[in-house]
Design a protein around this motif. Structure first.
Motif, PDB file in Angstrom:
ATOM      1  N   SER A  71       0.789  -1.206   0.056  1.00 24.46           N
ATOM      2  CA  SER A  71       0.113  -0.205  -0.126  1.00 24.46           C
ATOM      3  C   SER A  71       0.690   1.263  -0.044  1.00 24.46           C
ATOM      4  O   SER A  71       2.278   1.051   0.071  1.00 24.46           O
ATOM      5  CB  SER A  71      -1.008   0.144   1.259  1.00 24.46           C
ATOM      6  OG  SER A  71      -0.098   0.027   2.371  1.00 24.46           O
ATOM      7  N   HIS A  73       1.000   5.551   1.282  1.00 23.41           N
ATOM      8  CA  HIS A  73       0.663   6.760   1.790  1.00 23.41           C
ATOM      9  C   HIS A  73      -0.180   7.826   0.934  1.00 23.41           C
ATOM     10  O   HIS A  73       0.251   7.748  -0.210  1.00 23.41           O
ATOM     11  CB  HIS A  73       1.743   7.455   2.537  1.00 23.41           C
ATOM     12  CG  HIS A  73       1.443   8.486   3.438  1.00 23.41           C
ATOM     13  ND1 HIS A  73       1.139   9.743   3.487  1.00 23.41           N
ATOM     14  CD2 HIS A  73       1.409   8.568   4.914  1.00 23.41           C
ATOM     15  CE1 HIS A  73       0.721  10.587   4.249  1.00 23.41           C
ATOM     16  NE2 HIS A  73       1.167   9.556   5.425  1.00 23.41           N
ATOM     17  N   LYS A  74      -1.135   8.186   1.429  1.00 28.30           N
ATOM     18  CA  LYS A  74      -1.949   9.193   0.498  1.00 28.30           C
ATOM     19  C   LYS A  74      -1.157  10.145  -0.091  1.00 28.30           C
ATOM     20  O   LYS A  74      -1.468  10.759  -1.105  1.00 28.30           O
ATOM     21  CB  LYS A  74      -3.393   9.544   1.359  1.00 28.30           C
ATOM     22  CG  LYS A  74      -4.043   8.279   1.463  1.00 28.30           C
ATOM     23  CD  LYS A  74      -5.528   8.964   2.365  1.00 28.30           C
ATOM     24  CE  LYS A  74      -6.476   7.671   2.562  1.00 28.30           C
ATOM     25  NZ  LYS A  74      -7.707   8.265   3.049  1.00 28.30           N
ATOM     26  N   VAL A  75      -0.323  10.865   0.902  1.00 27.80           N
ATOM     27  CA  VAL A  75       0.416  12.260   0.511  1.00 27.80           C
ATOM     28  C   VAL A  75       1.665  11.858   0.384  1.00 27.80           C
ATOM     29  O   VAL A  75       2.228  12.297  -0.741  1.00 27.80           O
ATOM     30  CB  VAL A  75      -0.135  13.162   1.605  1.00 27.80           C
ATOM     31  CG1 VAL A  75       0.849  14.357   1.101  1.00 27.80           C
ATOM     32  CG2 VAL A  75      -1.454  13.427   1.827  1.00 27.80           C
TER      33      VAL A  75
END
Length: 118
Positions: A71, A73-75
């Motif tokens: 996965s 990190h979103k940012v």
């Protein structure tokens, strides 16, 4: 230039879990993919899992499918590898890599050691 910093390796018993992290710094604006390879003693480096920034879902080696989850990190330009149901044969140095748009070249981290004991 890009720097990759891996963390999360260690010693775990068979059936246990570990979560590896890989944070990229420096040249990250043109990242196209990040992922993981591993190298066991006396063996060649082999693919484990990868994510492409443009989408299309993660890809896994057969040995990792169903047990490992990659996965991001979103940012931040960081990827994670959640490893469950670990086996002795998962023992290896795990290397993070990144790739940039328009190039097949991979840039590597220094690796983090995962040891799974029986």
């Amino acid at each position: 230039q890009v720097q990759l910093t891996e963390s999360g390796g260690g010693l775990v018993q068979t059936g246990g879990s570990l979560r590896l992290s890989c944070a990229a710094s420096g040249r990250t604006f043109s990242t196209s993919a990040m992922g993981w390879f591993r190298q066991a003693p006396g063996k060649e480096r082999e693919f484990v899992a990868a994510l492409r920034w443009a989408g299309g879902g993660p890809s896994y080696a057969d040995s990792a499918n169903g047990r490992f989850t990659i996965s991001r990190h979103k940012v931040q330009t960081t990827v994670y590898l959640q490893m469950n149901s670990l086996k002795v044969e998962d023992t290896a140095v795990y290397y993070c890599f990144t790739q940039f748009r328009g190039s097949d070249m991979r840039y590597w981290g220094e690796g983090t050691l995962v040891t799974v004991s029986a």
